[in-house]
Design an enzyme around this catalytic site. Structure first.
Site, short mmCIF file in Angstrom:
data_model
loop_
_atom_site.label_atom_id
_atom_site.label_comp_id
_atom_site.label_asym_id
_atom_site.label_seq_id
_atom_site.Cartn_x
_atom_site.Cartn_y
_atom_site.Cartn_z
N VAL A 24 5.23 -46.19 139.06
CA VAL A 24 5.38 -44.76 138.78
C VAL A 24 4.34 -43.89 139.46
CG1 VAL A 24 6.51 -45.09 136.55
CG2 VAL A 24 4.01 -45.00 136.66
N TYR A 25 3.27 -44.46 139.99
CA TYR A 25 2.23 -43.63 140.59
C TYR A 25 2.77 -42.89 141.80
CZ TYR A 25 -1.21 -46.22 137.77
OH TYR A 25 -1.93 -46.79 136.74
#
Length: 323
Positions: A60-61
């Site tokens: 998700v980064y």
């Protein structure tokens, strides 16, 4: 740089883990303060030169761009087999059903996507980013076991959950003969020590390596209390973690000890984390050369028992935060 084993495994890692959340396309995801690729690569190259071999990212980064930047940099500046590459699964990556969570379908899909973005055929440490209350833990654990047996994952880790949840997962994996979690990535620093109550004793008993995230409390332990940064102004998650009047006293104590030792506040705060036997490696976010220099220097800074006691004395209990 010093090296140690991850928990009770035979896997050796550097005492500093470079947190890759700082690296990504600022236009993607919700981290507008992240470093773009050229700047990220320069930091990663310096980290490798300093002996750091442990790198932690997540799908998700920066909407996957952190994994992309991490993979390209690792491929170009070092040998893949010389580093320990960790990533995580759980957060939402696309709209609609099965675009998030820890179902078997989500885990297998997200692992394939992470491997593609990282440009590698295996991940050293695959971690569940959070507990998924909507999926039976048995389904999650069996799916994780299957990706280890497939050769695409070497070890399994967990992050930010209640101690009873982690204990249940460890027990069930043992009962079924599945590969167990070997690490716990949790919220731990001088401003929030609640993990010392249950999670850390559990990890010590079970031989689990602890990888604290936010060991510098989003930078609050490294600067004057009222000082702000570009990140602190836009970090909505971080704003929910630290807002206690008692925290100021801890920051002031760090400042005192740092002045006495002729070290930076970041070095003292990290040295305190590193002094805890259950901790394998703190995960340190870096956006400037000085941040990396402080992290590396902290490994060699040994605090006395009296200094540790002074740093801990102002602490007051906090609500558990971060998951």
């Amino acid at each position: 740089m010093e090296y140690t084993r991850l928990g009770s495994t035979g896997l050796q890692v550097s005492r500093i883990c470079l947190g890759m959340m700082s690296f990504g396309d600022p236009a993607r995801g919700n981290h507008p303060w992240s470093l773009p690729e050229e700047d990220s690569r320069r930091v990663i190259e310096k980290a490798v030169a300093a002996g750091i071999t442990f790198f932690d990212t997540a799908n998700v980064y920066s909407d996957g761009s952190s994994e992309e930047i991490t993979g390209r940099a690792i491929r170009d500046v070092t040998d893949r087999d010389d580093v320990v590459l960790a990533t995580k699964v759980h957060g939402r990556m696309r709209p609609g059903p099965n675009g998030a969570g820890l179902s078997r379908k989500a885990i297998i899909r997200e692992l394939e996507d992470s491997l593609r973005r990282l440009g590698t055929d295996y991940v050293d440490l695959y971690q569940v980013h959070r507990w998924d209350p909507h999926t039976p833990i048995e389904e999650t654990l069996e799916a994780l076991d299957s990706v280890v047996r497939s050769g695409k994952v070497r070890y399994l880790g967990a992050s930010s959950m209640w101690a009873w949840q982690f204990s249940k997962a460890l027990y069930l994996a043992g009962e079924h003969g599945w590969h167990r979690f070997v690490s716990m990535q949790d919220h731990y620093n001088l401003l929030n020590r609640e993990e010392e109550r249950e999670m850390h004793p559990l990890c010590a008993d079970q031989g689990i390596g602890v990888l604290p995230w936010s060991p510098l409390a989003r930078g609050k332990l490294t600067r004057d209390w009222d000082e702000s940064t570009e990140r602190s102004g836009t970090d909505e998650f971080g704003k929910r973690l630290y807002d206690e009047a008692s925290d100021r006293a801890v920051v002031e104590r760090v400042t005192e000890v740092a002045a006495e030792r002729g070290a930076s506040r970041a070095q003292v705060a990290l040295a305190w984390v590193l002094s805890k036997p259950v901790v394998t490696a703190p995960i340190v976010g870096v956006t400037k050369d000085a941040h990396l220099d402080d992290a590396v220097a902290a490994v060699d800074l040994r605090l006395t028992d009296e200094e540790v006691a002074r740093l801990e004395e102002p602490y007051t209990p906090h609500a558990v935060a971060g998951f």
